[in-house]
Scaffold this motif. Structure first.
Motif, mmCIF file in Angstrom:
data_model
loop_
_atom_site.group_PDB
_atom_site.id
_atom_site.type_symbol
_atom_site.label_atom_id
_atom_site.label_comp_id
_atom_site.label_asym_id
_atom_site.label_seq_id
_atom_site.Cartn_x
_atom_site.Cartn_y
_atom_site.Cartn_z
ATOM 1 N N UNK A 347 91.339 -50.036 -5.911
ATOM 2 C CA UNK A 347 92.550 -50.054 -3.878
ATOM 3 C C UNK A 347 90.942 -49.649 -2.871
ATOM 4 N N UNK A 348 90.535 -50.350 -1.986
ATOM 5 C CA UNK A 348 90.004 -50.191 -1.384
ATOM 6 C C UNK A 348 90.774 -49.944 0.290
ATOM 7 N N UNK A 349 90.705 -48.518 0.722
ATOM 8 C CA UNK A 349 91.528 -48.396 1.515
ATOM 9 C C UNK A 349 92.854 -48.757 1.226
ATOM 10 N N UNK A 350 93.105 -48.270 0.435
ATOM 11 C CA UNK A 350 95.396 -48.742 -0.034
ATOM 12 C C UNK A 350 95.740 -50.633 -0.399
ATOM 13 N N UNK A 351 94.336 -50.760 -0.363
ATOM 14 C CA UNK A 351 94.288 -52.566 -0.528
ATOM 15 C C UNK A 351 93.711 -52.600 -1.747
ATOM 16 N N UNK A 352 95.008 -52.889 -2.954
ATOM 17 C CA UNK A 352 95.189 -53.702 -4.318
ATOM 18 C C UNK A 352 93.690 -54.684 -4.125
ATOM 19 N N UNK A 353 92.738 -54.418 -4.830
ATOM 20 C CA UNK A 353 91.699 -55.567 -5.194
ATOM 21 C C UNK A 353 91.079 -56.487 -6.143
ATOM 22 N N UNK A 354 91.364 -57.377 -6.436
ATOM 23 C CA UNK A 354 91.393 -58.461 -7.124
ATOM 24 C C UNK A 354 90.109 -59.238 -7.512
ATOM 25 N N UNK A 355 89.734 -59.503 -9.169
ATOM 26 C CA UNK A 355 88.527 -59.890 -9.238
ATOM 27 C C UNK A 355 87.734 -60.912 -8.510
ATOM 28 N N UNK A 376 80.094 -54.444 5.614
ATOM 29 C CA UNK A 376 80.535 -54.053 6.072
ATOM 30 C C UNK A 376 80.929 -52.857 6.989
ATOM 31 N N UNK A 377 80.093 -52.685 8.279
ATOM 32 C CA UNK A 377 81.125 -51.422 8.756
ATOM 33 C C UNK A 377 83.108 -50.697 8.345
ATOM 34 N N UNK A 378 83.145 -52.554 8.537
ATOM 35 C CA UNK A 378 84.728 -52.456 8.117
ATOM 36 C C UNK A 378 85.581 -51.931 7.030
ATOM 37 N N UNK A 379 84.097 -52.105 5.927
ATOM 38 C CA UNK A 379 84.990 -51.599 4.323
ATOM 39 C C UNK A 379 84.786 -49.910 4.230
ATOM 40 N N UNK A 380 84.229 -49.150 5.317
ATOM 41 C CA UNK A 380 83.975 -47.614 5.184
ATOM 42 C C UNK A 380 85.053 -46.984 4.701
ATOM 43 N N UNK A 381 85.645 -46.623 3.621
ATOM 44 C CA UNK A 381 87.237 -46.163 3.767
ATOM 45 C C UNK A 381 87.173 -44.639 2.441
ATOM 46 N N UNK A 382 88.714 -45.301 1.783
ATOM 47 C CA UNK A 382 88.869 -45.064 0.449
ATOM 48 C C UNK A 382 88.260 -45.308 -0.868
ATOM 49 N N UNK A 383 87.811 -45.602 -1.968
ATOM 50 C CA UNK A 383 88.096 -46.387 -2.649
ATOM 51 C C UNK A 383 89.071 -45.368 -4.338
ATOM 52 N N UNK A 384 90.114 -45.815 -4.721
ATOM 53 C CA UNK A 384 90.617 -46.156 -5.830
ATOM 54 C C UNK A 384 91.144 -46.134 -7.392
ATOM 55 N N UNK A 385 90.643 -45.746 -7.762
ATOM 56 C CA UNK A 385 90.484 -46.168 -9.557
ATOM 57 C C UNK A 385 92.036 -45.540 -9.679
ATOM 58 N N UNK A 386 92.946 -45.869 -10.514
ATOM 59 C CA UNK A 386 93.899 -45.995 -10.727
ATOM 60 C C UNK A 386 94.229 -46.038 -13.215
#
Length: 487
Positions: A347-355, A376-386
């Motif tokens: 996840x990036x900023x609590x958004x589930x990422x797809x390949x 980009x600057x908008x991608x700044x945030x928290x990266x989560x691995x679960x």
């Protein structure tokens, strides 16, 4: 001589008287034949007054060769070629008057040849040709039905023994071996097939060259049963498991299934068979491998259940926070305790990422990675691995690209002195590298490298003429260059 009629012979004392004489017979009577002379008989040769005659006869018949000599009772020898014949079951020799006979019984083609009647004085010969009678079957082969493992005996009877006998299975000629026992005793021909199998079923032919006899052999396969059956198994994910059972017939084919799916050999499944033991090996177990597994012989089926226990996966290497600039690619990586794991999430900023093309998600063994392309600057945030109940997080800081607010300026300086080259960047958070030509410069007695906020400086001490040249300040994507001239 007889005296004359009416006269008496002279008494020798008177006058001689002359009178006529008549003869009743002047010569002895003639003989019509002479008496045999022993000496004359030994000189007369014995001749053959009637020769032997050549003959042609059929096999199994009897014939008589005869000739006549000029004298009875003459000792003779009967010969075939140079072989002297004697009386017995095969040959009978007789003499009647002048006729001499040789009787040959139960003719065979071997009796063909030249026969002679020989005496001391004469020889008579003739040829005999015996035509072979055709071979035929007096008893044909009979169809048979047997169970696998038995021995089949096919036999037939011929009208006579044949040297050209051949056995065939279909069109394939058979030879004596461990599988086939071929026998011929007089008129009886026999083929024994040991330990018959279903593959031995088919037509078998006995061929004499003149006639054939064919019969069908049907072999019933024995039912393949299980001596030991499959057992339920329980394993953990990531391990391998082996299902094993034993059948009653070595080498018999079996079918393995998972549910209704037929299993074949692959990197996931290995199918083994040694004698009567059959085995299915499953590698790198996953939760999806749990289910009902069966082994089928075609006559009987055995099944068992495989249970996969989930393994608690731990995160051994956690995500690391990073700072990058806009347009760059950034990579995040985690290392787990096991290769085979439950479902994972990024996840990036609590958004589930797809390949996809922008988010590259990979798994190599126990290492899992995420590459964010062109951030980009908008991608700044928290990266989560679960993974399972475990989570690892890291911060991503994306900064605007750094540029030069003030470039380096070219300078002139004198020997033995010192000079300072300086420039100003748009952000203090940048990594600076100083170059002279293609040589990277480092802090020391000759050079002093300074960075104060956005001001970056290079101080060159004890100048010499060799210090003349181009100097560059490198901040990554951008560079600023100036020339130093030492007088």
């Amino acid at each position: 001589p007889a005296c004359p009629q009416g006269r008496a012979p002279s008494d020798g004392g008177g006058e001689e008287r002359r009178e006529e004489v008549s003869w009743t017979s002047a010569r002895p009577p003639l003989r019509s034949a002479r008496s045999p002379s022993p000496l004359r008989d030994t000189l007369v040769p014995i001749i053959c007054t009637k020769d032997l005659e050549s003959q042609v006869s059929e096999e199994g018949a009897s014939i008589t060769l005869h000739c006549e000599l000029s004298k009875p009772g003459v000792p003779v020898q009967w010969k075939k070629g140079t072989e002297v014949l004697s009386c017995g079951e095969k040959f009978q020799m007789k003499q009647t008057g002048l006729c001499y006979k040789l009787q040959i019984l139960d003719l065979t083609p071997h009796d063909t040849g030249t026969y002679s009647c020989c005496s001391e004085d004469t020889l008579s010969s003739a040829s005999l040709v015996v035509k072979a009678s055709p071979v035929f079957f007096t008893k044909e082969l009979e169809n048979q039905t047997l169970e696998e493992g038995q021995s089949a005996t096919l036999h037939c009877e011929l009208s006579k023994s044949s040297l050209s006998l051949e056995w065939r299975k279909g069109e394939l000629g058979l030879c004596p071996c461990a599988k086939y026992d071929i026998r011929q005793t007089e008129n009886l021909a026999t083929l024994i097939i040991h330990n018959v199998e279903p593959e031995d079923s088919g037509s078998y032919t006995c061929d004499t060259g003149e006639c054939q006899s064919t019969a069908m052999l049907a072999v019933k396969a024995k039912p393949v049963l299980f001596k030991t059956k499959l057992q339920n198994l329980e394993r953990q994910a990531g391990e391998c498991v082996s299902f094993r059972c034993e059948i009653t017939k070595p080498g018999a084919s079996v079918v393995w299934r998972c549910g209704d799916k037929v299993l074949t050999a692959s990197s996931k499944y290995q199918l083994k068979q040694e004698g009567t033991v059959v085995e299915l090996v499953i590698y790198k177990l996953q939760g999806s491998d749990a289910g009902d597994y069966s082994c089928d012989t075609g006559f009987q089926r055995t099944s068992a259940i495989l249970t996969i226990n989930a393994v608690e996966v731990l995160i051994l290497k956690f995500l690391e926070s990073c700072v990058v600039y806009e347009g760059e690619d950034v990579r995040f990586e985690c290392q787990l305790s096991h290769e085979e794991t439950p479902q994972i999430q990024w996840k990036l900023q609590d958004v589930l990422l797809q390949n996809n093309e922008m988010n590259l998600i990979k798994s190599e063994g126990r290492v899992h990675s995420l590459v964010l392309r062109g951030v980009t600057a908008a991608d700044s945030g928290t990266v989560t691995f679960t993974v399972g109940n475990h989570t690892s997080t890291a911060s991503l800081t994306v900064r605007a690209p750094i540029s030069f607010k003030k470039e380096l300026e070219s300078q002139e300086a004198r020997e033995e002195g010192e000079t300072t080259l300086s420039c100003e960047t748009s952000s203090p958070d940048c990594k600076v590298t100083w170059w002279k030509g293609s040589t990277v410069l480092s802090q020391g007695k000759k050079y002093t490298i300074q960075q104060r906020a956005t001001i970056n400086s290079l101080v060159i001490h004890k100048l010499v003429k060799e210090d003349s040249g181009e100097y560059t300040c490198d901040i990554g994507d951008k560079k600023s260059t100036a020339t130093l001239t030492v007088k």
